[in-house]
Design a protein around this motif. Sequence first.
Motif, PDB file in Angstrom:
ATOM      1  N   ALA A 142      36.629  42.433  14.157  1.00 51.30           N
ATOM      2  CA  ALA A 142      36.482  42.372  12.698  1.00 51.30           C
ATOM      3  C   ALA A 142      37.154  41.131  12.148  1.00 51.30           C
ATOM      4  O   ALA A 142      38.219  40.719  12.627  1.00 51.30           O
TER       5      ALA A 142
ATOM      6  N   LEU B  31      37.235  44.360   5.742  1.00 49.33           N
ATOM      7  CA  LEU B  31      36.947  44.213   7.163  1.00 49.33           C
ATOM      8  C   LEU B  31      35.458  43.961   7.363  1.00 49.33           C
ATOM      9  O   LEU B  31      34.625  44.860   7.148  1.00 49.33           O
TER      10      LEU B  31
ATOM     11  N   LEU C 282      32.351  43.421   9.701  1.00 48.50           N
ATOM     12  CA  LEU C 282      32.014  43.907  11.035  1.00 48.50           C
ATOM     13  C   LEU C 282      30.631  43.420  11.425  1.00 48.50           C
ATOM     14  O   LEU C 282      29.628  44.111  11.225  1.00 48.50           O
TER      15      LEU C 282
END
Length: 388
Positions: free
Chosen positions: A198, A213, A215
């Motif tokens: 991440a 975050l 991803l």
Amino acid sequence: MTESTRNSPLHPVHEAAGASFTDFGGWSMPLKYGSELAEHKAVRESAGIFDLSHMGEVRVSGPESRAMLDHALSSSISVLKPGRAKYALCLTDAGTVLDDLIVYRTDSGAEGEDQEFLVVPNAGNISAVVTALTQRASGWDVEVHDESSTTALVAVQGPQSEAILARLMPASAQELAELKHYGHVTLTVPTAAGDVQAVVARTGYTGEDGFELFLPASSTAEAGDRGSAVWSAVVKAAEEAGIALTPCGLASRDSLRLEAGMPLYGNELDTAHQPHASGVSFAVPASKEGDFVGKAALVGKDEVEDVLVGLKGEGRRAARHGYAVLDADGAVIGEVTSGAPSPTLGHPVAMARIRREHAAEGTSVQVDLRGRGEPFTVVPLPFYTRAR
């Protein structure tokens, strides 16, 4: 909802949590899970977790990326160091706001390495920003890739957000503690489904400390798997740490950003107004050298007739988007762009675009609330600033 409305890759997680949904920028997103007031307070007092996968992610890479983004956007991107991020505007030729963005520099800065940036537009403007950047990249040694459909984005916001992520990623606790506001770092997130890479950024849209975050994945399905795994891992880490963590939807996100004086595209920002009339002139630095899209239209516009101000309600009734702002004689002097009761402050707050001559702090105005004038006072923005 319409047939064309898109679901977040984390949609099953929200369904299981009993979320109510709303259409936002063409996406079906959680509006709230229970009480939006409780969700708001959770972020101010402890921590909240948000699904932001509706936001866009556009990768800009190549040897001339910095120069191209300097041309394409309002801010000076070329001065951005690796591991840092910057707020910027994508302007039209007329100098109005096509979108506001966060730009992250994601390359390491190593000699001989191509420059690389992650540009994050708003959900409803992804296509417009991708088109604009692609057109503006013509003639530059740059590649523009839209990674929005294969990226999940989870945010943890609130004063306990660092403690939760430190519990989740103990090996990275020191990096998290040292990460500055608008900084980012790539970390490994351990989950029940395996490790997930991440990009962890200390950014957010709530006025609190917090992290986002990113991803990335190879497909939308994989993005859903990774997003769901990270969401569950964050929730478990908070439980293990004994920290209250509340799933939060768009309703609390809106009231949080309003208290923090942060603009919302479609309310404070649009293609009808230039930055100086929208409270974001700081994103067009006067010291920026060279030409950029929209610059010519902004020359001499720093003294615009309308400006964005904060309004504090003196009564209990809240102003809403589109309501007229009146002077003492009842003449229309502007319009509310955003308004709501402030859960933190205990009185209504609003942002409004009004005539400059009425914008001095302490000026008394009225807002036309369905035919009845309600008293408000011009105050500085933001309404709320977190304790440091």
